[in-house]
Write a protein that holds these residues in place. Structure first.
Motif, PDB file in Angstrom:
ATOM      1  N   GLU A 157      -2.837 -14.300  53.784  1.00 28.16           N
ATOM      2  CA  GLU A 157      -4.214 -13.809  53.716  1.00 28.16           C
ATOM      3  C   GLU A 157      -4.618 -13.115  55.019  1.00 28.16           C
ATOM      4  O   GLU A 157      -5.338 -12.118  54.999  1.00 28.16           O
ATOM      5  N   VAL A 158      -4.159 -13.628  56.144  1.00 27.32           N
ATOM      6  CA  VAL A 158      -4.470 -12.999  57.427  1.00 27.32           C
ATOM      7  C   VAL A 158      -3.775 -11.643  57.529  1.00 27.32           C
ATOM      8  O   VAL A 158      -4.344 -10.675  58.051  1.00 27.32           O
ATOM      9  N   TYR A 159      -2.558 -11.546  57.011  1.00 30.00           N
ATOM     10  CA  TYR A 159      -1.864 -10.249  57.006  1.00 30.00           C
ATOM     11  C   TYR A 159      -2.598  -9.246  56.109  1.00 30.00           C
ATOM     12  O   TYR A 159      -2.674  -8.050  56.435  1.00 30.00           O
ATOM     13  N   TRP A 160      -3.123  -9.717  55.003  1.00 29.76           N
ATOM     14  CA  TRP A 160      -3.913  -8.825  54.152  1.00 29.76           C
ATOM     15  C   TRP A 160      -5.181  -8.366  54.872  1.00 29.76           C
ATOM     16  O   TRP A 160      -5.594  -7.211  54.753  1.00 29.76           O
ATOM     17  N   ALA A 161      -5.797  -9.270  55.611  1.00 25.93           N
ATOM     18  CA  ALA A 161      -6.981  -8.875  56.397  1.00 25.93           C
ATOM     19  C   ALA A 161      -6.606  -7.858  57.461  1.00 25.93           C
ATOM     20  O   ALA A 161      -7.355  -6.911  57.722  1.00 25.93           O
ATOM     21  N   ALA A 162      -5.441  -8.023  58.095  1.00 27.57           N
ATOM     22  CA  ALA A 162      -4.989  -7.045  59.084  1.00 27.57           C
ATOM     23  C   ALA A 162      -4.738  -5.694  58.438  1.00 27.57           C
ATOM     24  O   ALA A 162      -5.023  -4.642  59.033  1.00 27.57           O
ATOM     25  N   TRP A 163      -4.214  -5.688  57.202  1.00 29.24           N
ATOM     26  CA  TRP A 163      -4.007  -4.427  56.488  1.00 29.24           C
ATOM     27  C   TRP A 163      -5.337  -3.734  56.195  1.00 29.24           C
ATOM     28  O   TRP A 163      -5.462  -2.525  56.343  1.00 29.24           O
ATOM     29  N   ARG A 220      -4.220  11.621  79.041  1.00 32.32           N
ATOM     30  CA  ARG A 220      -4.204  10.160  78.943  1.00 32.32           C
ATOM     31  C   ARG A 220      -3.043   9.752  78.040  1.00 32.32           C
ATOM     32  O   ARG A 220      -2.945  10.196  76.902  1.00 32.32           O
ATOM     33  N   PRO A 221      -2.145   8.892  78.537  1.00 26.98           N
ATOM     34  CA  PRO A 221      -1.021   8.458  77.695  1.00 26.98           C
ATOM     35  C   PRO A 221      -1.472   7.423  76.673  1.00 26.98           C
ATOM     36  O   PRO A 221      -2.192   6.476  77.003  1.00 26.98           O
ATOM     37  N   LEU A 222      -1.053   7.610  75.437  1.00 26.47           N
ATOM     38  CA  LEU A 222      -1.319   6.651  74.375  1.00 26.47           C
ATOM     39  C   LEU A 222       0.011   6.174  73.800  1.00 26.47           C
ATOM     40  O   LEU A 222       0.989   6.927  73.765  1.00 26.47           O
ATOM     41  N   GLY A 223       0.034   4.944  73.344  1.00 19.96           N
ATOM     42  CA  GLY A 223       1.215   4.405  72.694  1.00 19.96           C
ATOM     43  C   GLY A 223       0.952   4.177  71.217  1.00 19.96           C
ATOM     44  O   GLY A 223      -0.045   3.556  70.858  1.00 19.96           O
ATOM     45  N   VAL A 224       1.811   4.681  70.369  1.00 20.91           N
ATOM     46  CA  VAL A 224       1.656   4.532  68.919  1.00 20.91           C
ATOM     47  C   VAL A 224       2.687   3.512  68.435  1.00 20.91           C
ATOM     48  O   VAL A 224       3.881   3.825  68.361  1.00 20.91           O
ATOM     49  N   PRO A 225       2.276   2.290  68.111  1.00 17.96           N
ATOM     50  CA  PRO A 225       3.238   1.295  67.623  1.00 17.96           C
ATOM     51  C   PRO A 225       3.696   1.609  66.203  1.00 17.96           C
ATOM     52  O   PRO A 225       3.050   2.378  65.466  1.00 17.96           O
ATOM     53  N   ALA A 226       4.786   0.996  65.812  1.00 16.67           N
ATOM     54  CA  ALA A 226       5.237   1.082  64.425  1.00 16.67           C
ATOM     55  C   ALA A 226       4.239   0.365  63.524  1.00 16.67           C
ATOM     56  O   ALA A 226       3.472  -0.497  63.963  1.00 16.67           O
ATOM     57  N   LEU A 227       4.237   0.721  62.243  1.00 18.54           N
ATOM     58  CA  LEU A 227       3.226   0.210  61.317  1.00 18.54           C
ATOM     59  C   LEU A 227       3.270  -1.314  61.216  1.00 18.54           C
ATOM     60  O   LEU A 227       2.226  -1.975  61.268  1.00 18.54           O
ATOM     61  N   GLU A 228       4.456  -1.881  61.079  1.00 23.90           N
ATOM     62  CA  GLU A 228       4.539  -3.338  60.954  1.00 23.90           C
ATOM     63  C   GLU A 228       4.141  -4.027  62.251  1.00 23.90           C
ATOM     64  O   GLU A 228       3.592  -5.134  62.229  1.00 23.90           O
ATOM     65  N   ASP A 229       4.391  -3.396  63.396  1.00 24.62           N
ATOM     66  CA  ASP A 229       3.905  -3.952  64.652  1.00 24.62           C
ATOM     67  C   ASP A 229       2.383  -3.987  64.663  1.00 24.62           C
ATOM     68  O   ASP A 229       1.771  -4.947  65.151  1.00 24.62           O
ATOM     69  N   LYS A 230       1.744  -2.944  64.131  1.00 25.19           N
ATOM     70  CA  LYS A 230       0.279  -2.935  64.054  1.00 25.19           C
ATOM     71  C   LYS A 230      -0.227  -4.070  63.169  1.00 25.19           C
ATOM     72  O   LYS A 230      -1.233  -4.715  63.490  1.00 25.19           O
ATOM     73  N   LEU A 231       0.473  -4.317  62.070  1.00 23.93           N
ATOM     74  CA  LEU A 231       0.026  -5.373  61.159  1.00 23.93           C
ATOM     75  C   LEU A 231       0.159  -6.758  61.793  1.00 23.93           C
ATOM     76  O   LEU A 231      -0.752  -7.585  61.693  1.00 23.93           O
ATOM     77  N   VAL A 232       1.287  -7.014  62.441  1.00 24.18           N
ATOM     78  CA  VAL A 232       1.459  -8.327  63.075  1.00 24.18           C
ATOM     79  C   VAL A 232       0.475  -8.477  64.239  1.00 24.18           C
ATOM     80  O   VAL A 232      -0.121  -9.544  64.432  1.00 24.18           O
ATOM     81  N   GLY A 234      -2.418  -7.084  64.424  1.00 21.57           N
ATOM     82  CA  GLY A 234      -3.728  -7.299  63.821  1.00 21.57           C
ATOM     83  C   GLY A 234      -3.912  -8.733  63.345  1.00 21.57           C
ATOM     84  O   GLY A 234      -4.995  -9.308  63.495  1.00 21.57           O
ATOM     85  N   ALA A 235      -2.851  -9.328  62.778  1.00 20.32           N
ATOM     86  CA  ALA A 235      -2.956 -10.714  62.330  1.00 20.32           C
ATOM     87  C   ALA A 235      -3.138 -11.663  63.507  1.00 20.32           C
ATOM     88  O   ALA A 235      -3.974 -12.576  63.473  1.00 20.32           O
ATOM     89  N   VAL A 236      -2.367 -11.448  64.575  1.00 14.66           N
ATOM     90  CA  VAL A 236      -2.510 -12.290  65.766  1.00 14.66           C
ATOM     91  C   VAL A 236      -3.889 -12.097  66.393  1.00 14.66           C
ATOM     92  O   VAL A 236      -4.518 -13.054  66.859  1.00 14.66           O
ATOM     93  N   ARG A 237      -4.372 -10.873  66.376  1.00 16.35           N
ATOM     94  CA  ARG A 237      -5.699 -10.612  66.947  1.00 16.35           C
ATOM     95  C   ARG A 237      -6.781 -11.372  66.185  1.00 16.35           C
ATOM     96  O   ARG A 237      -7.718 -11.905  66.785  1.00 16.35           O
ATOM     97  N   ILE A 238      -6.675 -11.431  64.858  1.00 15.05           N
ATOM     98  CA  ILE A 238      -7.669 -12.162  64.064  1.00 15.05           C
ATOM     99  C   ILE A 238      -7.711 -13.628  64.471  1.00 15.05           C
ATOM    100  O   ILE A 238      -8.787 -14.220  64.627  1.00 15.05           O
ATOM    101  N   VAL A 239      -6.539 -14.226  64.665  1.00 14.13           N
ATOM    102  CA  VAL A 239      -6.485 -15.641  65.033  1.00 14.13           C
ATOM    103  C   VAL A 239      -7.010 -15.848  66.451  1.00 14.13           C
ATOM    104  O   VAL A 239      -7.823 -16.747  66.708  1.00 14.13           O
ATOM    105  N   LEU A 240      -6.566 -15.013  67.391  1.00 16.00           N
ATOM    106  CA  LEU A 240      -6.982 -15.192  68.780  1.00 16.00           C
ATOM    107  C   LEU A 240      -8.462 -14.894  68.983  1.00 16.00           C
ATOM    108  O   LEU A 240      -9.111 -15.504  69.839  1.00 16.00           O
ATOM    109  N   GLU A 241      -9.003 -13.956  68.209  1.00 17.82           N
ATOM    110  CA  GLU A 241     -10.432 -13.657  68.339  1.00 17.82           C
ATOM    111  C   GLU A 241     -11.290 -14.873  68.002  1.00 17.82           C
ATOM    112  O   GLU A 241     -12.363 -15.056  68.575  1.00 17.82           O
TER     113      GLU A 241
END
Length: 565
Positions: A157-163, A220-232, A234-241
């Motif tokens: 469910e947290v991964y779905w929220a990250a999506w 300004r340098p920006l880093g673009v992560p891979a899609l699955e890295d963004k999802l994981v 995002g899930a960790v961010r939801i928990v830590l927030e």
């Protein structure tokens, strides 16, 4: 009596480390730990009863992810916009963006939503487990608690929220995977990603380096992560927030749930009117996202979170490296601007380095009042006395240096600003100084009744960049059918008005409208070798495809109108 002189003993070698209480948020008296209930292996939790979980009532099985946060300093949390849209709704739009996305140009959500609607896949119900709410409640009840077992909260469910939070129109990472292609088998992909994360078979990929222009001509340098890295992430961010939102101070507004740039601007306005602010320190931290020390950052995380699985993920993202021109570069400092987890890590870093230090150590040493407002690494500090401001500036440079950061001396300014400063400048026959904050130039002015008023207008660099960008777009897309050009330009202008539409800024909005209209006519006139788009023809075109006129979106709240109007 007993007050320290300004600047004395302001810096310490490290922030205060909380008293250790190891807790599994899902452990209650008479119940096995959540990791054991779900068949996961993890460290055993101790001391669960220390945070008072006995006697709590059970909640329903469907709950919405909590967005814990404290009320804005002097800001009305509702009703500050027309059309019945609350500030909280604006804050949620900005808080879910990726790091590096400018808060003053954070449009593009409509495009992301339209892309999401075109994607296949079944959307899961928008529900969250009780565990996240218990986690937030325990973190709020005891700021000294350290959590040792929270990785099991990274459920499907947290991964779905990250999506759902993911910006679907963002660029692809090193693997070339886009949100649209990933959504073709969305449920299967998310289930497989969750299983790999649970089995510790997920490994971060390097981020792809891109550059965007800055106002001063640099990039300004920006880093673009891979899609699955963004999802994981995002899930960790939801928990830590759920944990860190209980710790962050009210002065912090950047990239937080339910908080927006306009809430920071409102808090700053009210501080200038209601507190004794005579001097403003406009702080600029040089290359902040690239300079965060990994060792200090992980130590700050461990003040509250000691779960080995979470720390392993964070270390993996920090050490994944940057892929630029086919060359992989590893760094010991910094977190990529563009990572989903980067805004939370940046707030956490400055929470310990700046916010707590200023509130707990500096404030009690000052002779007068002090107010601090921070949006990510954009900081303004107001002081009553000049000697306090000068002492704070010297101590801040030393404090930042202790944690690998540098104060940009060329851009950090101490200026006289406020209602008393405006009166003194008037007696001396000069104009008060101005400064830029969150895309607005702040000016000392007077209302129609003669009262002091802070006027805000679009900063010159932001206005010039927006107009130049739209002119370039009109040039590149001049052969696109006119209805399609009109639809995109209309959205761009509406997004600009949505942020910059504040009271007193109508002239700058009209300037943007006129310059964008001129650029559109100019490049429509050059679609062929024969010039056909004169002003009469273009005026007739605008009657059929009208560009949106400037509109004031952000009206002061009823409480603020008694001060500002």
């Amino acid at each position: 009596m007993g007050r320290k002189p300004p600047g004395a003993g302001l810096n310490g070698t490290s922030p205060e480390i909380p008293f250790t209480v190891d807790v599994d948020p899902d452990t209650t008296p008479g119940k096995a730990p959540a990791a054991a209930r779900q068949g996961e292996s993890g460290p055993a939790s101790t001391g669960a009863s220390a945070v008072g979980t006995q006697g709590r009532k059970a909640y329903g099985t469907r709950e919405i992810l909590p967005s814990p946060g404290r009320a804005a300093l002097g800001a009305d949390p509702k009703g500050n916009r027309r059309g019945g849209v609350s500030r909280g709704e604006v804050g949620s739009a900005y808080s879910t963006g990726e790091a590096g996305e400018s808060p003053v140009e954070g449009r593009g959500r409509q495009a992301s939503a339209s892309v999401a609607r075109r994607m296949g896949g079944t959307q899961r119900p928008r529900s969250m487990t009780q565990s996240l709410q218990r986690l937030a409640r325990k973190a709020k009840e005891d700021p000294r608690t350290q959590f040792t077992a929270i990785a099991h909260l990274l459920t499907e469910e947290v991964y779905w929220a990250a999506w759902r939070r993911l910006k679907k129109s963002a660029s692809a990472g090193v693997d070339g995977e886009t949100a649209e292609s990933y959504a073709t088998h969305l449920e299967v992909n998310l289930r497989a990603l969750h299983a790999r994360g649970k089995a510790k078979q997920y490994h971060p990929q390097p981020v792809r380096r891109v550059y965007i222009p800055k106002e001063d001509g640099r990039t300004r340098p920006l880093g673009v992560p891979a899609l699955e890295d963004k999802l994981v992430q995002g899930a960790v961010r939801i928990v830590l927030e759920a944990i860190y939102e209980q710790d962050f101070l009210p002065c912090s507004y950047g990239f937080r749930p339910g908080r927006s740039p306009h809430q920071a601007l409102t808090a700053w306005d009210q501080a200038l009117h209601r507190q004794k602010v005579n001097y403003v320190l406009d702080v600029d931290i040089e290359r902040f996202f690239d300079s965060m020390d990994h060792a200090h950052l992980l130590r700050f995380v461990r003040h509250r979170v000691k779960d080995g699985s979470i720390l392993r993920l964070l270390r993996g993202w920090l050490r994944a490296g940057v892929l630029e021109g086919g060359v992989l570069r590893l760094a010991e400092t910094g977190t990529p601007q563009g990572g989903v987890i980067s805004p939370l890590l940046a707030n956490l870093y400055l929470h310990y380095v700046l916010d707590l230090w200023a509130e707990r150590r500096v404030r009690r040493t000052l002779r007068g009042e002090m107010v601090l407002v921070r949006y990510a690494d954009d900081v303004v500090v107001g002081f009553q006395y000049r000697e306090d401001a000068e002492a704070f500036q010297r101590a801040l440079a030393e404090r930042l240096a202790q944690f690998g950061l540098t104060l940009n001396v060329a851009k950090t300014r101490l200026l006289e600003f406020g209602r008393f400063a405006a009166a003194r400048a008037g007696r001396q026959g000069r104009k008060p100084e101005t400064f830029d904050f969150l895309g607005f130039t702040h000016i000392c002015g007077r209302s129609r009744t003669g009262r002091f008023q802070v006027r805000r207008k679009t900063s010159r660099t932001r206005l010039r960049r927006f107009v130049t960008t739209q002119g370039r777009w009109c040039k590149v897309n001049r052969h696109v059918p006119v209805p399609d050009q009109w639809a995109i330009l209309r959205g761009k202008l509406q997004g600009h008005y949505q942020y910059y539409g504040v009271v007193g800024n109508r002239n700058a909005l009209h300037a943007v409208y006129e310059r964008v209209a001129r650029a559109w006519r100019q490049w429509l006139n050059r679609r062929s070798q024969q010039a056909r788009m004169n002003w009469r023809t273009f005026t007739a075109l605008l009657r059929r495809y009208p560009l949106p006129r400037p509109v004031i979106v952000h009206v002061p709240s009823r409480a603020a109108q008694g001060v500002l109007v």
